[in-house]
Design an enzyme around this catalytic site. Sequence first.
Site, PDB file in Angstrom:
ATOM      1  N   CYS A 156     -24.660  23.147  10.264  1.00 16.22           N
ATOM      2  CA  CYS A 156     -24.190  23.987   9.099  1.00 16.22           C
ATOM      3  C   CYS A 156     -25.242  23.975   8.298  1.00 16.22           C
ATOM      4  O   CYS A 156     -25.970  23.051   7.900  1.00 16.22           O
ATOM      5  CB  CYS A 156     -23.001  23.342   8.379  1.00 16.22           C
ATOM      6  SG  CYS A 156     -22.605  23.901   6.932  1.00 16.22           S
ATOM      7  N   GLU A 157     -25.687  25.423   7.843  1.00 12.77           N
ATOM      8  CA  GLU A 157     -26.916  25.523   7.048  1.00 12.77           C
ATOM      9  C   GLU A 157     -26.500  25.040   5.600  1.00 12.77           C
ATOM     10  O   GLU A 157     -27.474  24.853   4.597  1.00 12.77           O
ATOM     11  CB  GLU A 157     -27.273  26.897   6.847  1.00 12.77           C
ATOM     12  CG  GLU A 157     -26.300  27.728   6.215  1.00 12.77           C
ATOM     13  CD  GLU A 157     -26.934  29.068   6.221  1.00 12.77           C
ATOM     14  OE1 GLU A 157     -26.413  30.047   5.267  1.00 12.77           O
ATOM     15  OE2 GLU A 157     -27.152  29.686   7.350  1.00 12.77           O
ATOM     16  N   HIS A 158     -25.453  24.709   5.246  1.00  8.14           N
ATOM     17  CA  HIS A 158     -25.163  24.235   3.791  1.00  8.14           C
ATOM     18  C   HIS A 158     -25.283  22.622   3.731  1.00  8.14           C
ATOM     19  O   HIS A 158     -25.523  22.187   2.675  1.00  8.14           O
ATOM     20  CB  HIS A 158     -23.524  24.603   3.504  1.00  8.14           C
ATOM     21  CG  HIS A 158     -23.125  25.874   3.450  1.00  8.14           C
ATOM     22  ND1 HIS A 158     -21.993  26.685   3.916  1.00  8.14           N
ATOM     23  CD2 HIS A 158     -23.985  27.115   3.242  1.00  8.14           C
ATOM     24  CE1 HIS A 158     -22.167  27.725   3.793  1.00  8.14           C
ATOM     25  NE2 HIS A 158     -23.338  28.130   3.359  1.00  8.14           N
ATOM     26  N   HIS A 159     -24.795  21.788   4.826  1.00  8.61           N
ATOM     27  CA  HIS A 159     -25.035  20.586   4.452  1.00  8.61           C
ATOM     28  C   HIS A 159     -25.792  19.852   5.869  1.00  8.61           C
ATOM     29  O   HIS A 159     -25.986  18.536   5.844  1.00  8.61           O
ATOM     30  CB  HIS A 159     -23.518  19.605   4.518  1.00  8.61           C
ATOM     31  CG  HIS A 159     -22.746  20.199   3.421  1.00  8.61           C
ATOM     32  ND1 HIS A 159     -21.804  21.278   3.614  1.00  8.61           N
ATOM     33  CD2 HIS A 159     -22.452  19.913   2.299  1.00  8.61           C
ATOM     34  CE1 HIS A 159     -21.203  21.409   2.570  1.00  8.61           C
ATOM     35  NE2 HIS A 159     -21.497  20.377   1.596  1.00  8.61           N
ATOM     36  N   GLN A 191     -20.725  29.850  10.908  1.00  8.12           N
ATOM     37  CA  GLN A 191     -19.949  30.210  12.284  1.00  8.12           C
ATOM     38  C   GLN A 191     -19.911  31.790  11.798  1.00  8.12           C
ATOM     39  O   GLN A 191     -19.871  32.464  12.967  1.00  8.12           O
ATOM     40  CB  GLN A 191     -18.499  29.393  12.212  1.00  8.12           C
ATOM     41  CG  GLN A 191     -17.897  29.932  13.272  1.00  8.12           C
ATOM     42  CD  GLN A 191     -16.668  29.074  13.539  1.00  8.12           C
ATOM     43  OE1 GLN A 191     -16.477  27.844  13.034  1.00  8.12           O
ATOM     44  NE2 GLN A 191     -15.622  29.624  14.326  1.00  8.12           N
ATOM     45  N   HIS A 208     -15.784  21.436  12.220  1.00  8.30           N
ATOM     46  CA  HIS A 208     -16.923  21.417  11.282  1.00  8.30           C
ATOM     47  C   HIS A 208     -16.956  19.966  10.671  1.00  8.30           C
ATOM     48  O   HIS A 208     -16.198  19.651  10.187  1.00  8.30           O
ATOM     49  CB  HIS A 208     -17.027  22.631  10.201  1.00  8.30           C
ATOM     50  CG  HIS A 208     -17.143  23.757  10.685  1.00  8.30           C
ATOM     51  ND1 HIS A 208     -18.144  24.529  10.317  1.00  8.30           N
ATOM     52  CD2 HIS A 208     -16.472  24.308  11.599  1.00  8.30           C
ATOM     53  CE1 HIS A 208     -18.044  25.682  10.994  1.00  8.30           C
ATOM     54  NE2 HIS A 208     -17.014  25.818  11.821  1.00  8.30           N
ATOM     55  N   CYS A 222     -18.549  18.772   8.274  1.00  4.26           N
ATOM     56  CA  CYS A 222     -18.751  19.008   6.920  1.00  4.26           C
ATOM     57  C   CYS A 222     -17.341  18.923   6.151  1.00  4.26           C
ATOM     58  O   CYS A 222     -17.359  18.591   5.040  1.00  4.26           O
ATOM     59  CB  CYS A 222     -19.573  20.385   6.178  1.00  4.26           C
ATOM     60  SG  CYS A 222     -18.743  21.966   6.800  1.00  4.26           S
TER      61      CYS A 222
END
Length: 207
Positions: free
Chosen positions: A97-100, A138, A166, A168
């Site tokens: 995941c590019e956020h976490h 995703q 996920h 996250c």
Amino acid sequence: MDASVKHAFSAPASATALPRPTREEAEAAVRTLIAWAGDDPRREGLLETPARVAKAYEELFAGYGQDAREVLSKMFREVGGYDDIVFVRDIPFYAHCEHHMVPFFGKAHIAYLPHDGVVGLSKLARLVEVFARRLQTQETMTAQIIDAINENLGPRGAAVMLEAEHMCMTMRGVRAHDVKTITHRFTGVFAEDRIEQDRFFAMISRR
């Protein structure tokens, strides 16, 4: 850093060009994160961790150095007149995941209606890998896969569905376990014809 490592980490064309850190700088960043987490990067069990992490990143994010066009470049046109759905189900993938920057993983299901030939079945699995081994969402990954199929194979229609868990959500935040996120996209005949969509979903659920 040798040329192969630079190639493996080459940024996508849309990214802003930034000087690439050296391996030494990357390893120093890992040591900083270890210390920030509350541990001592100098203790025996962690001494080699920065080097291991840098090496692992070469593999985990190798998709930046891979080209979907190259993966799908070879088509087979002698298919005996076959023009129905080509469907590959349950392609496993592991992404971050590019956020976490924590993993999400699951399965991809891909179908297309050939127009001027077919591509080797293993190439569809390789295509998923190209986009999974990058920092991702995703939703974006779903769109990238089907866009690559349309741009390189020119099918009469394509369908892609991803189902993933996920970390996250599982490891942090709401800590919800066994939750699946489903994304799908249809183009061409699949977008226009509900019957073709139903066929796609039926083939996914068939066991």
